[in-house]
Design a protein around this motif. Structure first.
Motif, PDB file in Angstrom:
ATOM      1  N   THR A 153      37.444  30.927   3.548  1.00  0.00           N
ATOM      2  CA  THR A 153      36.435  30.613   2.539  1.00  0.00           C
ATOM      3  C   THR A 153      36.177  29.119   2.483  1.00  0.00           C
ATOM      4  N   SER A 154      37.248  28.324   2.513  1.00  0.00           N
ATOM      5  CA  SER A 154      37.107  26.871   2.421  1.00  0.00           C
ATOM      6  C   SER A 154      36.376  26.313   3.632  1.00  0.00           C
ATOM      7  N   SER A 155      36.704  26.763   4.833  1.00  0.00           N
ATOM      8  CA  SER A 155      36.106  26.214   6.053  1.00  0.00           C
ATOM      9  C   SER A 155      34.604  26.417   6.079  1.00  0.00           C
ATOM     10  N   LEU A 156      34.135  27.593   5.694  1.00  0.00           N
ATOM     11  CA  LEU A 156      32.709  27.860   5.743  1.00  0.00           C
ATOM     12  C   LEU A 156      31.969  27.331   4.519  1.00  0.00           C
ATOM     13  N   GLU A 157      32.665  27.272   3.380  1.00  0.00           N
ATOM     14  CA  GLU A 157      32.018  26.758   2.174  1.00  0.00           C
ATOM     15  C   GLU A 157      31.683  25.277   2.302  1.00  0.00           C
ATOM     16  N   ASP A 158      32.429  24.578   3.133  1.00  0.00           N
ATOM     17  CA  ASP A 158      32.208  23.139   3.285  1.00  0.00           C
ATOM     18  C   ASP A 158      30.986  22.814   4.129  1.00  0.00           C
ATOM     19  N   ILE A 159      30.363  23.801   4.749  1.00  0.00           N
ATOM     20  CA  ILE A 159      29.226  23.567   5.641  1.00  0.00           C
ATOM     21  C   ILE A 159      27.935  23.698   4.843  1.00  0.00           C
ATOM     22  N   ASP A 160      27.145  22.653   4.854  1.00  0.00           N
ATOM     23  CA  ASP A 160      25.884  22.642   4.126  1.00  0.00           C
ATOM     24  C   ASP A 160      24.938  23.692   4.708  1.00  0.00           C
ATOM     25  N   GLY A 161      24.381  24.538   3.855  1.00  0.00           N
ATOM     26  CA  GLY A 161      23.448  25.558   4.301  1.00  0.00           C
ATOM     27  C   GLY A 161      24.073  26.925   4.485  1.00  0.00           C
ATOM     28  N   VAL A 162      25.395  27.034   4.342  1.00  0.00           N
ATOM     29  CA  VAL A 162      26.084  28.321   4.470  1.00  0.00           C
ATOM     30  C   VAL A 162      26.517  28.776   3.073  1.00  0.00           C
ATOM     31  N   GLY A 163      25.719  29.643   2.495  1.00  0.00           N
ATOM     32  CA  GLY A 163      26.040  30.190   1.185  1.00  0.00           C
ATOM     33  C   GLY A 163      26.838  31.472   1.297  1.00  0.00           C
ATOM     34  N   GLY A 208      33.756  39.167  13.160  1.00  0.00           N
ATOM     35  CA  GLY A 208      35.078  39.715  12.884  1.00  0.00           C
ATOM     36  C   GLY A 208      36.075  38.737  12.312  1.00  0.00           C
ATOM     37  N   GLY A 209      35.616  37.702  11.597  1.00  0.00           N
ATOM     38  CA  GLY A 209      36.525  36.745  10.982  1.00  0.00           C
ATOM     39  C   GLY A 209      36.257  35.328  11.440  1.00  0.00           C
ATOM     40  N   LEU A 210      37.025  34.396  10.851  1.00  0.00           N
ATOM     41  CA  LEU A 210      36.801  32.984  11.137  1.00  0.00           C
ATOM     42  C   LEU A 210      37.060  32.633  12.596  1.00  0.00           C
ATOM     43  N   GLN A 211      38.092  33.241  13.193  1.00  0.00           N
ATOM     44  CA  GLN A 211      38.388  32.932  14.593  1.00  0.00           C
ATOM     45  C   GLN A 211      37.230  33.350  15.491  1.00  0.00           C
ATOM     46  N   GLY A 212      36.606  34.482  15.172  1.00  0.00           N
ATOM     47  CA  GLY A 212      35.451  34.903  15.942  1.00  0.00           C
ATOM     48  C   GLY A 212      34.279  33.963  15.785  1.00  0.00           C
ATOM     49  N   VAL A 213      34.076  33.443  14.564  1.00  0.00           N
ATOM     50  CA  VAL A 213      33.008  32.469  14.340  1.00  0.00           C
ATOM     51  C   VAL A 213      33.285  31.196  15.145  1.00  0.00           C
ATOM     52  N   ARG A 214      34.541  30.779  15.184  1.00  0.00           N
ATOM     53  CA  ARG A 214      34.893  29.569  15.933  1.00  0.00           C
ATOM     54  C   ARG A 214      34.662  29.739  17.438  1.00  0.00           C
ATOM     55  N   ARG A 215      34.910  30.967  17.946  1.00  0.00           N
ATOM     56  CA  ARG A 215      34.729  31.197  19.377  1.00  0.00           C
ATOM     57  C   ARG A 215      33.267  31.360  19.771  1.00  0.00           C
ATOM     58  N   ALA A 216      32.392  31.608  18.798  1.00  0.00           N
ATOM     59  CA  ALA A 216      30.991  31.873  19.096  1.00  0.00           C
ATOM     60  C   ALA A 216      30.272  30.602  19.546  1.00  0.00           C
ATOM     61  N   SER A 217      29.355  30.770  20.484  1.00  0.00           N
ATOM     62  CA  SER A 217      28.516  29.655  20.931  1.00  0.00           C
ATOM     63  C   SER A 217      27.352  29.465  19.956  1.00  0.00           C
ATOM     64  N   VAL A 218      26.583  28.411  20.152  1.00  0.00           N
ATOM     65  CA  VAL A 218      25.419  28.170  19.300  1.00  0.00           C
ATOM     66  C   VAL A 218      24.437  29.322  19.415  1.00  0.00           C
ATOM     67  N   ALA A 233      22.997  26.639  13.248  1.00  0.00           N
ATOM     68  CA  ALA A 233      24.012  27.079  14.203  1.00  0.00           C
ATOM     69  C   ALA A 233      24.732  25.890  14.810  1.00  0.00           C
ATOM     70  N   GLU A 234      23.978  24.839  15.159  1.00  0.00           N
ATOM     71  CA  GLU A 234      24.608  23.631  15.720  1.00  0.00           C
ATOM     72  C   GLU A 234      25.501  22.960  14.691  1.00  0.00           C
ATOM     73  N   ARG A 235      25.079  22.982  13.403  1.00  0.00           N
ATOM     74  CA  ARG A 235      25.892  22.369  12.354  1.00  0.00           C
ATOM     75  C   ARG A 235      27.188  23.158  12.147  1.00  0.00           C
ATOM     76  N   ILE A 236      27.079  24.492  12.162  1.00  0.00           N
ATOM     77  CA  ILE A 236      28.286  25.320  12.023  1.00  0.00           C
ATOM     78  C   ILE A 236      29.235  25.067  13.194  1.00  0.00           C
ATOM     79  N   TYR A 237      28.677  25.057  14.404  1.00  0.00           N
ATOM     80  CA  TYR A 237      29.502  24.852  15.598  1.00  0.00           C
ATOM     81  C   TYR A 237      30.222  23.504  15.544  1.00  0.00           C
ATOM     82  N   ALA A 238      29.486  22.472  15.156  1.00  0.00           N
ATOM     83  CA  ALA A 238      30.080  21.128  15.092  1.00  0.00           C
ATOM     84  C   ALA A 238      31.169  21.044  14.027  1.00  0.00           C
ATOM     85  N   SER A 239      30.968  21.745  12.906  1.00  0.00           N
ATOM     86  CA  SER A 239      31.950  21.677  11.812  1.00  0.00           C
ATOM     87  C   SER A 239      33.254  22.383  12.149  1.00  0.00           C
ATOM     88  N   LEU A 240      33.182  23.394  13.015  1.00  0.00           N
ATOM     89  CA  LEU A 240      34.379  24.179  13.327  1.00  0.00           C
ATOM     90  C   LEU A 240      35.071  23.744  14.609  1.00  0.00           C
TER      91      LEU A 240
END
Length: 638
Positions: free
Chosen positions: A584-594, A606-616, A630-637
């Motif tokens: 919750t904390s990792s994704l809440e800190d990203i601007d634009g991800v409600g 399938g969870g945070l690890q899957g989001v981290r492994r995903a490409s842009v 997508a680029e902002r999420i990728y850069a934040s993780l």
């Protein structure tokens, strides 16, 4: 011959043959003062229904069903009982309540519900297990095969139920090998760009990338459904025809592939005895009684395939016969669940025809109860009887060992034997778990009746303390646990174990004194210098000297078992809480991800690890995620 459980308690004889009323000069058996038996029986209806024996305090002693309530209830008070246990129950009866039903089938359902709700002391009780698992073929255009447990929906196909999860997963593996159906989730299926590893090892035909024609995949799904329904020979015949056609067309590689599928399917059928099956769906039930315990082995045959078995160990069977136990199992197990058209049993039942009629009414079709099966069913019944005997011997051996360990621990610690015996001795153990002070959680596990009681386990989220302060955490959990016990809301343990040394034990002693709980024995389990099992020190709150037990001491083994279970229960809960907070904390800190986008991202991958492994590009497939986001999420993780 024995009466079906539910018509009479374990060890009790049935009503007179043919339901004849008791002799006019038969003197009623004594019952609790104030209960006019004769008056009650004069007004008791001779109709089907359910009766309840109730004591002076209002506790339900026994629940049973009857085709004729007056005749059945009168049988308890107009004869001498061979069973001391049932005679003792009758002496406690202060009143009898009856509920009339329209049929014996309705009485069966009501009896089952009341037994599960009230858990009467004199009924044979089976634990109400969670729902059985099914194998599901989804209603997708390219159906998925998957494990399923829960309510059934019309848009999917379900096969089962299966005795356990392992049997479902084994069947899924068979369908993968023979029919090459997909097992991936729909979200993964919709976003594949190339075949997965299962396709490479010939376990999936890769419909996700169009490697198989829609008509061919639909045919494989249809064949899999027929195989699960017991129409295996039809499937084999069609595969044989396909192989010959491919061979005639000189498509030898395709013919060889079909040949391999035929061979795999034939081996499965032979191993599971399906070829000789007379009925597609059959339950095989064998009951065994020994040493004051009972075991029921239930083997399930679905689609002509033997799927495995499951053992049940009921309570309150001290004087019960195997027939009583088996009948009680059928009464409590089937109502409201899938009932196969044929049930094979290993005991004679007095009211077997009435029971079959009641089960048929509940199932909505004819259910046959078979005592003397033939051919393959007889082999299955023999196997079920052996499994019941083996399981019962194992549990009796384990119970003997567990009883010895409990007694030795009580003698070592100076705990007096409870009035109900050492079986009633209750141990509660506490442990604290956190990650560098993060997400602190405490656990309380319970040992009772010579075994761990997972239904009594509790976790406590610890808040409002300095991170990493184990003493404050221990104070908080013990206060929350024992304030209610001191107020009379709960059971006081005979022994409290604390995973810790002198400091934690002193905190525990203070808490018990503050809440006003008459102090149970309080013992800390301090790890040795090298923190290795077998080097533990027992620390007492009552001032007695610390003791070290030999590494081979059964009493120490029991303490280790309870302590390790408290640690396991605490750390698994704490890790789940920590990981949830981090996600919750990792994704809440990203601007634009409600909240909605966060939920979509986690569900899609399938969870945070899957989001981290995903490409842009992968992130952009989620609804509402632009390339910039997508680029902002990728850069934040990363």
């Amino acid at each position: 011959m024995t009466a079906a459980a539910g018509d009479a308690p374990a060890g009790d004889a049935p009503a007179p043959a043919g339901g004849a009323p008791a002799p006019a000069d038969a003197a009623p058996a004594p019952a609790a003062a104030g209960f006019d038996i004769a008056e009650f029986l004069r007004n008791c209806p001779g109709l089907p229904g359910v009766y309840r024996h109730i004591d002076a305090e209002g506790n339900v002693l026994y629940v049973g069903k009857a085709r004729d309530l007056r005749k059945r209830v009168s049988s308890y008070f107009h004869k001498t009982h061979d069973s001391a246990r049932i005679a003792h129950m009758v002496e406690k009866v202060a009143r009898v309540e009856v509920t009339v039903t329209r049929s014996e089938g309705e009485a069966l359902l009501l009896e089952n519900n009341l037994i599960k709700e009230l858990a009467p002391r004199y009924n044979i009780l089976f634990r109400d297990d969670k729902s059985y698992p099914y194998l599901m073929i989804t209603g997708h255009a390219y159906p998925q095969i998957r494990f399923y447990r829960g309510a059934l929906e019309k848009r999917h196909q379900y096969f089962g139920p299966f005795p356990n999860a392992w049997a479902v997963r084994e069947s899924i593996q068979i369908l993968q090998k023979v029919f090459r159906l997909r097992t991936c989730d729909d979200t993964v299926f919709a976003n594949r760009s190339r075949p997965c590893l299962l396709h490479q090892i010939a376990r999936c035909s890769a419909p996700c990338v169009g490697a198989v024609a829609a008509t061919d995949y639909a045919r494989d799904v249809r064949d899999a459904a027929r195989f699960l329904s017991g129409r295996s020979q039809e499937v084999l015949d069609e595969l044989q025809a396909q192989m010959m056609a491919r061979s005639a067309a000189l498509a030898f590689e395709e013919a060889a592939a079909i040949r391999d599928r035929i061979g795999a399917l034939s081996r499965v059928l032979q191993a599971q005895g399906a070829e000789a099956a007379g009925e597609h769906d059959v339950d095989i039930i064998a009951a065994a009684v020994k040493g004051g315990m009972a075991c029921v082995s239930l083997a399930m045959v679905r689609g002509g395939r033997h799927l495995g078995d499951k053992q049940f160990f009921p309570q309150h069977v001290e004087e019960a016969s195997a027939g009583d136990v088996l009948a009680a199992f059928m009464v409590q197990h089937y109502p409201g669940r899938f009932t196969p058209p044929a049930i094979v049993i290993n005991q004679d039942l007095e009211d077997v025809e009435e029971l079959a009629e009641a089960l048929s009414g509940d199932a909505g079709r004819r259910v046959s109860v078979i005592r003397f099966p033939q051919e393959q069913r007889r082999l299955w019944l023999t196997m079920a009887e052996k499994n019941a005997a083996i399981a019962l011997d194992r549990v009796l051996a384990e119970r003997g060992t567990a009883q010895a360990r409990t007694r030795l621990l009580a003698e070592l610690l100076g705990i007096d034997e409870p009035a109900a015996g050492f079986e009633a001795m209750r141990i509660e153990c506490f442990d604290i778990s956190h990650t560098m002070g993060e997400a602190t959680q405490a656990s309380c596990v319970v040992f009772h009746h010579h075994r761990m009681q997972s239904g009594d386990y509790r976790r406590f989220n610890i808040a409002g303390i300095t991170p990493g302060d184990d003493y404050a955490a221990m104070r908080q959990v013990l206060t929350r646990r024992y304030e209610k016990v001191a107020a009379g809301e709960g059971v006081k343990p005979d022994l409290v174990l604390i995973d810790g040394g002198k400091g934690q034990v002193e905190i525990a002693r203070q808490v018990l004194a503050e809440v006003g709980l008459a102090e149970p024995l309080l013992v800390g389990v301090a790890k040795g210098e090298e923190r290795k099992p077998g080097l533990e020190t027992l620390v007492f709150a009552d001032g007695r000297p610390e003791i070290h037990l030999a590494s081979d001491s059964p009493a120490l083994h029991l303490i280790q078992t309870v302590r390790d279970e408290a640690h396991r229960f605490a750390i698994t809960g704490q890790r789940a809480r920590r990981d949830k907070a981090r996600v919750t904390s990792s994704l809440e800190d990203i601007d634009g991800v409600g909240p909605k986008r966060r939920q979509r991202l986690l569900a899609r991958f399938g969870g945070l690890q899957g989001v981290r492994r995903a490409s842009v590009d992968d992130l952009m497939t989620v609804d509402g995620v632009s390339r910039e986001l997508a680029e902002r999420i990728y850069a934040s993780l990363h």
